[in-house]
Scaffold this active site. Structure first.
Site, PDB file in Angstrom:
ATOM      1  N   GLY A   1       0.924  -1.194   0.001  1.00  0.00           N
ATOM      2  CA  GLY A   1       0.155  -0.179  -0.054  1.00  0.00           C
ATOM      3  C   GLY A   1       0.612   1.347  -0.086  1.00  0.00           C
TER       4      GLY A   1
ATOM      5  N   CYS B   1       0.888   6.071   0.836  1.00  0.00           N
ATOM      6  CA  CYS B   1      -0.503   6.286   0.829  1.00  0.00           C
ATOM      7  C   CYS B   1      -1.287   5.595   2.011  1.00  0.00           C
ATOM      8  CB  CYS B   1      -1.304   6.154  -0.379  1.00  0.00           C
ATOM      9  SG  CYS B   1      -3.191   6.523  -0.682  1.00  0.00           S
TER      10      CYS B   1
ATOM     11  N   SER C   1       8.183   8.291  -2.562  1.00  0.00           N
ATOM     12  CA  SER C   1       9.001   9.614  -2.072  1.00  0.00           C
ATOM     13  C   SER C   1       8.987   9.297  -0.319  1.00  0.00           C
ATOM     14  CB  SER C   1       8.158  10.761  -2.157  1.00  0.00           C
ATOM     15  OG  SER C   1       6.808  10.606  -1.754  1.00  0.00           O
TER      16      SER C   1
ATOM     17  N   GLY D   1       1.707  23.865   3.535  1.00  0.00           N
ATOM     18  CA  GLY D   1       1.173  23.189   2.533  1.00  0.00           C
ATOM     19  C   GLY D   1       0.324  22.133   2.746  1.00  0.00           C
TER      20      GLY D   1
ATOM     21  N   MET E   1       2.694  15.183  -6.425  1.00  0.00           N
ATOM     22  CA  MET E   1       2.947  13.977  -5.767  1.00  0.00           C
ATOM     23  C   MET E   1       1.456  13.328  -5.140  1.00  0.00           C
ATOM     24  SD  MET E   1       6.540  14.422  -3.646  1.00  0.00           S
ATOM     25  CE  MET E   1       7.929  14.037  -4.655  1.00  0.00           C
TER      26      MET E   1
ATOM     27  N   HIS F   1      -3.896   9.903  -6.780  1.00  0.00           N
ATOM     28  CA  HIS F   1      -4.427   9.396  -7.882  1.00  0.00           C
ATOM     29  C   HIS F   1      -3.661   9.699  -9.143  1.00  0.00           C
ATOM     30  CE1 HIS F   1      -5.396  13.253  -6.289  1.00  0.00           C
ATOM     31  NE2 HIS F   1      -5.612  13.547  -7.175  1.00  0.00           N
TER      32      HIS F   1
ATOM     33  N   HIS G   1     -31.496  19.884  -5.163  1.00  0.00           N
ATOM     34  CA  HIS G   1     -31.639  20.812  -4.312  1.00  0.00           C
ATOM     35  C   HIS G   1     -32.070  20.156  -2.801  1.00  0.00           C
ATOM     36  CE1 HIS G   1     -32.703  24.580  -1.739  1.00  0.00           C
ATOM     37  NE2 HIS G   1     -33.952  24.084  -1.887  1.00  0.00           N
TER      38      HIS G   1
END
Ligand code: FAD
Ligand code: NAI
Length: 467
Positions: A38, A41, A145, A182, A319, A322, A445
């Site tokens: 995995g 992520c 990463s 960030g 990065m 998806h 709505h």
């Protein structure tokens, strides 16, 4: 053992590439250095951070909005150990889902550190000291990463931490300094601010989430300040020192040169991530890296060595999980002789704070810089009945459309559940739809999605109905 394709790394790039290869009839292997599949992520990224964001949001609502809703609760307390345990359970369920998918698709899984011996041979160094060898026709590098941790910040994993450690704090800290406004800084900063930690964010740029549209920065910063987060924008961190009990962070204002000193229990470094290719043996096959250490690939995501491809965080581009998934699918299809395509302009970006931020396409600043004639339609969340009903009135939807053709060029959203709402904008832009197309589509709505239609109406001859 001989395979048609071997994938190194089992993150969202790697495992999706492996599944797509198997679907296309290729004999596929995947190599992962950790015991669970995995990647970042599932193990220490998207999934655990969202689990803590959800838990902390429940706590924040219980202590801040329940009373107004007419719900009296007494002695609401955070049980941090249970919160972390639930997060761990979510992670392990999600990771075992990937084990199941590997079995279902008859993908051979190797646990150990993969490195190139030559173009068609990869050695897998296992934890027990033994080595296995995999023979392969094609290889997909999906090694992801790691956080950037400059030596001057004295990263010690105890007091000076990255997102990985911040996902496992078992006592709510009194104070936390976050370096970097960030995505990670603001998501994890939000988690702790909601739980009662005094969070101070030091950011080098003059605004938070600086790569997103300026209006999104403004709206989000205002909302996060209300949660209690303090911002030191335009500040460069000069020193981080951790002791056994806490941290001291020094930063200098870029404008005035004035130095501030912040003391806290933890300092979270969230200043970006670097491509991870350590001990991968790239030199044995002659694969190039760019000046930021990323594997260099061509338009088909192939390295300069025919048959070796790279995807996800380890190559250029956003990065994002998806984005890595799209690239995994693309490479599998290229290997199978198909002609797939990715429109990188249409990869959405999301920040899972509350309110959420979501965007796709060009920002207003980018359109200005490129000299593209555009028009803007904006609609505030507070004008929606649905938003008032749920007390989620912060934020807006902003649509940018071409001034002459009306084609939607960018959509920028801040508000409740905009992470899910952005899919409509992606679909419209994928089909090169216009603002008027969106304006003429019926939106249920009361929903938050009505803000998208109203922004489209506003961009179409200023025809918004509810403002
Ligand atoms: P990774 O997921 O990093 O996987 C690479 C895998 O390769 C790892 O398991 C690693 O152990 C393995 N590996 C590396 N080298 C070797 C080797 N030599 N041999 C064997 N195995 C190896 N993105 C989003 O889109 N949405 C989010 O909400 C989101 N939240 C995030 C929150 C946090 C805190 C962090 C840190 C990141 C988040 N991201 C999010 C980013 C996302 O996690 C990455 O973009 C994504 O995981 C990249 O996928 P990947 O497959 O390229 O690499
Ligand atoms: P980031 O690139 O989003 O933000 C880093 C911030 O740190 C920038 O604003 C930058 O100006 C600032 N900065 C850099 N050096 C600094 C310094 N010395 N002092 C002060 N500020 C400094 O990186 P972040 O937040 O670490 O995230 C890494 C990656 O993970 C991102 O590329 C992101 O795409 C991904 N991610 C995605 C998420 C999502 O999609 N929701 C959630 C979390 C991470």
């Amino acid at each position: 053992m001989k395979f048609d394709v071997t994938v190194i790394g089992s993150g969202p790039g790697g495992y999706v590439a492996a599944i797509r290869c198997a679907q296309l009839g290729l004999k596929t292997a995947i190599i992962e250095r950790y015991s669970t599949l995995g990647g970042t992520c599932l193990n220490v990224g998207c999934i655990p951070s969202k689990a803590l964001l959800d838990s902390s949001e429940h706590y924040h609502n219980a202590t801040h909005t329940f009373e107004t809703h007419g719900i009296d609760v007494k002695d609401v307390k955070v049980n941090m150990k249970q919160m972390i345990q639930r997060k761990n359970d979510v992670v392990s369920q999600t990771c075992s889902g990937i084990d199941f998918l590997m079995k279902k698709n008859k993908i051979t899984v190797f646990h150990g550190h993969g490195s190139f011996v030559n173009k068609n041979t990869i050695s897998v160094a296992k934890d027990d000291g033994t080595t296995e060898t995999v023979e392969t026709d094609k290889t997909i590098i999906a090694t992801g990463s790691k956080p950037i941790t400059p030596a001057a910040f004295n990263y010690d994993k105890k007091r000076v931490i990255t997102s990985t450690e911040a996902l496992n704090i078992t006592k709510v800290p009194k104070r936390m300094v976050v370096i970097g406004a960030g995505v990670i800084g603001l998501e994890l900063g939000s988690v702790y601010a909601r739980l009662g930690t005094e969070v101070e964010v030091v950011e080098f740029m003059d605004r938070a989430i600086a790569s997103m549209d300026k209006d999104c920065s403004k709206e989000l910063t205002r909302a996060l300040k209300k949660t209690g987060i303090k911002f030191h924008l335009g500040h460069a961190v000069t020193e981080v020192k951790g002791t056994t009990r806490g941290v001291t962070v020094k930063a200098k204002s870029k404008k005035t040169e004035e130095e501030i000193t912040l003391k806290a229990d933890y300092c979270l470094i969230a200043i970006g991530r670097r491509a991870y290719t350590d001990n991968l043996g790239l030199e044995n096959v002659g694969i190039d890296k760019d000046d930021r250490g990323r594997v260099v690939v061509d338009g088909h995501l192939q390295t300069k060595v025919p048959g070796i491809y790279a995807i996800g965080d380890v190559i250029k581009g956003a990065m994002l999980a998806h984005k890595a998934e799209e690239e995994g699918t693309l490479v599998a299809e290229v290997i199978a002789g198909q002609q797939p395509h990715i429109d990188y302009n249409l990869i959405p970006g999301v920040v899972y704070t509350w309110p959420e931020v979501a965007a796709v396409g060009k920002t207003e600043e980018q359109l200005k810089e490129a000299g593209v004639p555009y028009k803007v339609g904006k609609f505030p969340m507070k004008a929606l009945g649905r938003a008032r009903a749920s007390m989620d009135t912060q934020g807006m939807v902003k649509m940018l459309a071409h001034k002459e053709t009306d084609e939607v060029l960018g959509v920028h959203m801040v508000g409740p559940r905009v992470a899910d709402m952005i899919a409509e904008a992606v679909a419209v832009m994928e089909f090169r739809g216009s603002a008027e197309d969106v304006a003429r589509m019926s939106h249920a709505h009361p929903t938050y999605t009505e803000a998208t239609r109203e922004a489209a109406l506003a961009a179409t001859e200023n025809r918004a109905i509810h403002i």
